[in-house]
Motif scaffolding. Sequence first.
Motif, PDB file in Angstrom:
ATOM      1  N   UNK A 223       0.854  -1.289  -0.088  1.00 17.43           N
ATOM      2  CA  UNK A 223       0.041   0.052   0.173  1.00 17.43           C
ATOM      3  C   UNK A 223       0.821   1.186   0.003  1.00 17.43           C
ATOM      4  N   UNK A 224       1.989   1.113   0.704  1.00 21.60           N
ATOM      5  CA  UNK A 224       2.881   2.477   0.798  1.00 21.60           C
ATOM      6  C   UNK A 224       3.294   2.722  -0.680  1.00 21.60           C
TER       7      UNK A 224
ATOM      8  N   UNK B  25       1.486   2.782  -3.497  1.00 26.35           N
ATOM      9  CA  UNK B  25       0.333   2.996  -4.354  1.00 26.35           C
ATOM     10  C   UNK B  25       0.431   4.425  -4.914  1.00 26.35           C
ATOM     11  N   UNK B  26       0.366   5.054  -4.083  1.00 24.02           N
ATOM     12  CA  UNK B  26       0.564   6.793  -4.112  1.00 24.02           C
ATOM     13  C   UNK B  26       0.853   7.449  -3.159  1.00 24.02           C
ATOM     14  N   UNK B  27       1.299   8.869  -3.458  1.00 25.68           N
ATOM     15  CA  UNK B  27       2.137   9.538  -2.463  1.00 25.68           C
ATOM     16  C   UNK B  27       1.164   9.668  -0.951  1.00 25.68           C
ATOM     17  N   UNK B  28      -0.040  10.224  -1.261  1.00 24.78           N
ATOM     18  CA  UNK B  28      -1.122  10.083   0.035  1.00 24.78           C
ATOM     19  C   UNK B  28      -0.827   8.943   1.089  1.00 24.78           C
ATOM     20  N   UNK B  29      -0.843   7.510   0.264  1.00 24.72           N
ATOM     21  CA  UNK B  29      -0.791   6.474   1.200  1.00 24.72           C
ATOM     22  C   UNK B  29       0.741   6.354   1.741  1.00 24.72           C
ATOM     23  N   UNK B  30       1.849   6.600   0.768  1.00 25.11           N
ATOM     24  CA  UNK B  30       3.023   6.621   1.352  1.00 25.11           C
ATOM     25  C   UNK B  30       3.168   7.586   2.674  1.00 25.11           C
TER      26      UNK B  30
END
Lengths: 163, 164
Positions: free
Chosen positions: B24-25, B27-32
């Motif tokens: 998940x980390x 997947x995209x910047x927000x999740x990161x």
Amino acid sequence: MSSSSTTTTTTRLLMLKASDGVTFEVEEAVATKLGAINNMVEEEGSEDLICLPNVNGKFLGMVLEWCKKHANNNTNSDKGNDEVNKWWDKEFVMDLDQNTLYHLLMAADYLSGTELVDLLTEKVASMIRGKKVEEIRETFKIKSDFLPGQEEEIRKKNSWAFE
Amino acid sequence: MDLPNDIFVNNILLKLPVRSIISCKYVCKTWYNLISDPEFSKLHMLQAKTCILIRDIDRTLYIHSPSEKIYLMEPKDCAHYSFDPGYRSRDSGNETYNHYQEIVVKLNTKIKVKLFDNKVKLNNRGVNPATQAQPKPKLLGLGGFGFGLLGSKKVSSRAGPGLN
């Protein structure tokens, strides 16, 4: 349901009004499965009409459907009820598309329907579990917004997870 | 995903196995950013199921010191998994690592661990028959645990030799 005796089994009806004006008439015992409604009833006494400006009628209807099923299943206290509930829950979430799932989740959260929130978030978790990064993006229609090269660089730190 | 962060973190991410969280980390910047937040690590450790963490000995060095390579054994389905090491200690030093190290020490009496060229082989015969029915733990190679936050220097060097 006939209540000839003076017991407390009289089913009081509550009127719930959704953001789009749609109203639902629900038994108190069903509606109070939702923490938010339970609080309103306890604090404000017997309101005739409870307005829920943050929930759309479509999703309020679905939330109430779930509450009703669970309230009914729980009235006759068989130990098989857990199984029935589980089976029914599975059916309930099976064909939800992502958009409905999210809206329903927001509605359940707003109404403090803890059990329903758990059920729905578990559904979301099951859409992530065991999937690769690309598959997760595809499932949730998310576009990667990392800069070119940035993703590879940070992935190296956890390379074991992508073998 | 447009879910509020608290629902996404508390009700979804924290229910996932570590491997999925790491996926998940990226997947995209927000999740990161959500997952890289030290606060997330803390939350995760507070509710994480006890898993087995195995540290190899670094044989490339002249002195055989604990390797930076750690293997995390995590079952596919955490919901039905329980591994009770009998005791837990979280009060000293880096609590996130203590959590696992205790288990590594205790592990020797329950599961035999063999190490071949950085690959860990587990012999489960020592396990209580009652726990056999549970999903088999999955073995993962892991370089530095903690969602990319914890430096390996923080790890106590006592974990390694206990494995032999």
